[in-house]
Design a protein around this motif. Structure first.
Motif, short mmCIF file in Angstrom:
data_model
loop_
_atom_site.label_atom_id
_atom_site.label_comp_id
_atom_site.label_asym_id
_atom_site.label_seq_id
_atom_site.Cartn_x
_atom_site.Cartn_y
_atom_site.Cartn_z
N ARG A 498 77.14 48.97 3.84
CA ARG A 498 78.36 49.49 4.00
C ARG A 498 78.94 49.67 2.68
N VAL A 499 78.48 49.20 2.02
CA VAL A 499 79.69 49.20 0.58
C VAL A 499 78.74 50.92 0.05
N LEU A 500 77.65 50.86 -0.30
CA LEU A 500 76.94 51.83 -0.74
C LEU A 500 77.55 52.83 0.01
N GLN A 501 77.21 53.00 1.27
CA GLN A 501 77.58 54.00 1.88
C GLN A 501 78.84 54.71 1.82
N GLU A 502 79.71 53.69 1.66
CA GLU A 502 80.74 54.51 1.39
C GLU A 502 81.39 54.95 -0.02
N HIS A 503 80.38 54.86 -1.16
CA HIS A 503 80.32 54.80 -2.36
C HIS A 503 79.31 56.41 -2.24
N ALA A 504 78.41 56.42 -1.95
CA ALA A 504 76.88 57.29 -1.76
C ALA A 504 77.54 58.69 -2.53
N PRO A 505 78.45 59.18 -1.85
CA PRO A 505 78.85 60.43 -2.51
C PRO A 505 79.18 60.64 -3.45
N HIS A 506 80.14 59.92 -4.02
CA HIS A 506 81.04 59.66 -5.29
C HIS A 506 79.59 59.67 -6.61
N LEU A 507 78.38 59.03 -6.37
CA LEU A 507 77.29 59.39 -6.25
C LEU A 507 75.97 59.72 -6.87
N GLY A 508 76.52 60.77 -6.20
CA GLY A 508 75.01 61.91 -5.84
C GLY A 508 74.38 61.50 -5.05
N TRP A 509 74.53 60.52 -3.95
CA TRP A 509 73.31 60.35 -3.34
C TRP A 509 74.15 60.29 -1.65
N ASP A 510 72.43 60.21 -1.02
CA ASP A 510 72.76 60.73 0.58
C ASP A 510 73.06 59.89 1.17
N PRO A 511 74.56 59.46 1.95
CA PRO A 511 74.71 58.54 2.70
C PRO A 511 73.98 57.93 3.66
N GLU A 512 73.21 59.21 4.62
CA GLU A 512 72.41 58.66 5.52
C GLU A 512 71.05 57.72 5.49
N VAL A 513 70.41 57.57 3.80
CA VAL A 513 69.71 56.79 3.46
C VAL A 513 69.96 55.03 3.65
N PHE A 514 72.10 55.03 3.13
CA PHE A 514 72.27 53.63 3.55
C PHE A 514 72.51 53.46 5.54
N VAL A 515 72.90 54.78 6.06
CA VAL A 515 73.08 54.24 7.42
C VAL A 515 72.13 53.64 8.13
N ASP A 516 70.58 54.55 7.40
CA ASP A 516 69.65 54.26 8.07
C ASP A 516 68.91 52.61 8.07
N LEU A 517 69.73 51.91 6.75
CA LEU A 517 69.23 51.18 5.95
C LEU A 517 70.05 50.03 6.56
N ALA A 518 71.64 50.32 6.59
CA ALA A 518 72.27 49.09 7.98
C ALA A 518 71.75 49.22 9.12
N GLY A 519 71.19 50.22 9.69
CA GLY A 519 70.34 50.03 11.26
C GLY A 519 69.60 49.32 11.10
N ARG A 520 68.69 49.11 10.22
CA ARG A 520 67.28 48.31 9.80
C ARG A 520 68.81 47.18 9.52
N ALA A 521 69.24 46.41 9.08
CA ALA A 521 69.44 45.72 9.10
C ALA A 521 70.07 44.28 9.93
N GLU A 522 71.33 45.67 10.88
CA GLU A 522 71.34 44.92 12.53
C GLU A 522 69.89 44.66 13.27
N ALA A 523 69.45 45.49 13.06
CA ALA A 523 67.96 44.78 14.60
C ALA A 523 67.69 43.57 13.66
N GLN A 524 67.32 43.33 12.66
CA GLN A 524 66.93 42.60 12.43
C GLN A 524 67.86 41.45 12.30
N ALA A 525 69.28 41.36 12.13
CA ALA A 525 69.83 40.79 12.93
C ALA A 525 69.74 39.98 14.22
N ASP A 526 69.51 41.35 14.99
CA ASP A 526 69.29 40.87 16.28
C ASP A 526 67.88 39.76 17.00
N MET A 527 66.81 40.58 15.51
CA MET A 527 65.95 39.64 15.76
C MET A 527 65.51 38.35 15.54
#
Length: 549
Positions: A498-527
């Protein structure tokens, strides 16, 4: 033609899929594996996947019902599933390898499948003191001191019984020699070499030590085995087929591939004793039974496969072994869980946009396309405090180092439970994510603070000494506690994404990369919550088992 492949993600399974994709008669391929692969990559694409546990933690009734459902309407079933590790748990290996074969075979018969193809092995054959070439009529009584051989013999007896009970079903038994390919390098390293693989990666040894009783060994490339299976699946053949390359690897041939061409002959008893010690110290993954098998197995005559399958090996044994050794030295592997390299390549890392692309090329830190600013330059030009961000990412990398080790150990310990597949998939994702964070730190040019990662690794390994109420066996409490720890760690990782998603635009990164990774983390926590539910309902009860005996 519809073909179902059981155990479709391993060394032979991956090659069989490649061969089936190239076979005109085959119009539909179904893959069965406990851990599903990435269906977006070749050869796992264009395959209908089913996750079925054939015997490790399933009842016979449940496994056969699931298999029969998938087998219905199939023209051929190819059974390749086989467990080699943990070789300290003979009951588990016997259950998966022997009982698992019986479940697959009887489910295929019940579903009315006309052809069943099974991967047997040269290991099923009895010892041959003469070293002559033997055809498929050579006795299959195995090598007594090899558990692998013993299970292959038992598998052959299962097929004998099924063949007698179901004479209308054509049963093919493929008996390949040692099967090599570069894609399987990481898997073969884990199953047989263990830490000893470091000797291969360090360079060529000055001399190759071989036991005095060693004569020669046969090998075959996995793709040649795959073509044999595909040929048999499309022909009305039955019985056993030997598969091996034309050349035989003797002392000199092995020495040229593995070292500088020099051989040191040692008494066999010495070599076996040294192997026993290395195995017991966990330096070597293979037990001494593999040496006994290698020294005693016969050379195989492959004329029947050539005549009835129109088959001939395209790769020499020397080339197949060279491909494997080169791949081990370079750290290569495949894209399925059994073949995945421990140190992921760039193509395995998360992310599909921006600087983290799913390509076959690994960029060095700081490399940029023409006109593109590096991540380091982007960070320097932003209002973000590079020191604080670097410290934050380094701390998370420390946690990820310990988490990746713990996740893999949890998966290995739970191999005979219903939660194994999900734990294994999570362990793979967590290791990839650790490599991703490491790559982020490198691209940003901030310090990694390696001493912290080592401290995390050491603390995780030190924590393994905690007995949790059991010393000589697995404690039922361990899975409860570790699922709690891992769920907390994953939620902390979610905060980082979430931190990296927040600051991604300032570093030239695609925020969607971190949105996807956050979704994976939520799925891992559920697992991990589901694993906790499984474990806590059994751990404190005297009438239930977390880990089957």
């Amino acid at each position: 033609m519809r073909v179902v492949v059981v155990g479709a993600t391993g060394n032979i399974g991956t090659a069989v899929l490649r061969a089936l994709h190239e076979t005109d008669e085959v119009t539909s391929v179904v893959g069965v594996a406990r851990r599903r692969p990435d269906s977006g990559v070749v050869p796992y694409a264009d395959v209908a996947w089913h996750s079925i546990d054939i015997a490790a933690a399933s009842t016979e009734l449940d496994a056969r019902a699931a298999l029969e459902s998938v087998f219905t309407g199939a023209d051929a079933v190819i059974h390749l599933a086989w467990l080699i590790q943990p070789n300290t748990d003979r009951s588990l290996l016997r259950r998966v390898n022997v009982a698992g074969t019986e479940r697959v075979a009887r489910a295929a018969a019940a579903a009315g499948v006309p052809r069943l193809l099974v991967s047997s092995s040269v290991g099923a054959y009895s010892a041959d003191p003469e070293g002559a070439f033997r055809d498929e009529q050579w006795p299959t009584d195995g090598i007594r001191t090899s558990h692998y051989s013993a299970d292959k013999v038992a598998q052959e007896r299962v097929l004998d019984a099924v063949e007698t009970a179901h004479p209308d079903m054509r049963i093919v038994r493929m008996r390949p020699a040692l099967v090599f390919q570069g894609t399987a390098a990481s898997g073969i390293q884990r199953l047989f070499l263990g830490p000893w693989a470091g000797a291969l990666r360090a360079g060529k040894p000055p001399v190759l030590p071989l036991p005095s009783d060693f004569r020669s060994v046969q090998a075959v490339h996995a793709d040649d085995v795959g073509r044999a299976f595909a040929a048999a699946a499309t022909r009305d053949v039955a019985g056993a087929f030997n598969l091996a390359a034309d050349d035989v690897l003797g002392r000199e041939e092995l020495a040229k591939i593995l070292d500088h061409g020099r051989v040191a002959t040692l008494p066999t008893a010495w070599v076996r004793s040294a192997m026993t010690v290395a195995y017991r110290l966990r330096i070597l993954a293979a037990d001494p039974g593999w040496l006994d098998l290698g020294l005693s197995a016969p050379l195989m005559d492959t004329r029947r496969a050539r005549a009835e399958l129109d088959w001939a090996p395209r790769v020499t044994a020397a080339a197949a072994l060279s491909e494997l050794v080169d791949a081990i030295r370079s750290g290569e592997g495949g894209d399925s869980a059994p073949l995945m390299p421990r140190r992921p390549q760039q193509r395995h890392l998360p992310g599909s946009n921006g600087m983290f692309t799913s390509s076959d090329r690994t960029r060095d830190a700081g490399d940029t396309a023409p006109g593109e600013r590096s991540a380091r330059d982007q960070l320097a030009a932003s209002m973000i405090d590079a020191g604080l961000l670097g410290l934050y990412l380094s701390d998370h990398l420390t946690g990820a180092t310990a988490g990746a080790e713990r996740a893999e150990r949890m998966s290995a310990d739970a191999i005979d439970t219903p939660v194994y597949a999900r734990l294994s998939e999570a362990a793979r994702e967590i290791r990839l994510e650790r490599a991703f964070v490491k790559r982020l730190i490198s691209e940003l040019g901030v310090p990694r603070r390696r001493h912290r990662q080592f401290a995390g690794w050491f603390a995780e390994h030190l924590g393994r000494l905690k007995a949790n109420g059991a010393v000589v066996r697995r404690s039922p409490l361990t899975l409860v506690l570790e699922s709690e720890i891992m769920r907390s760690a994953v939620l902390a990782k979610l905060g980082m994404w979430r931190v990296l998603q927040e600051h991604a635009p300032h570093l030239g990164w695609d925020p969607e990369v971190f949105v996807d990774l956050a979704g994976r983390a939520e799925a891992q926590a559920d697992m991990y919550s589901e694993v906790h539910e499984y474990a806590r309902r059994r751990a404190f009860r005297s009438d239930r088992d977390v880990f089957p005996e």
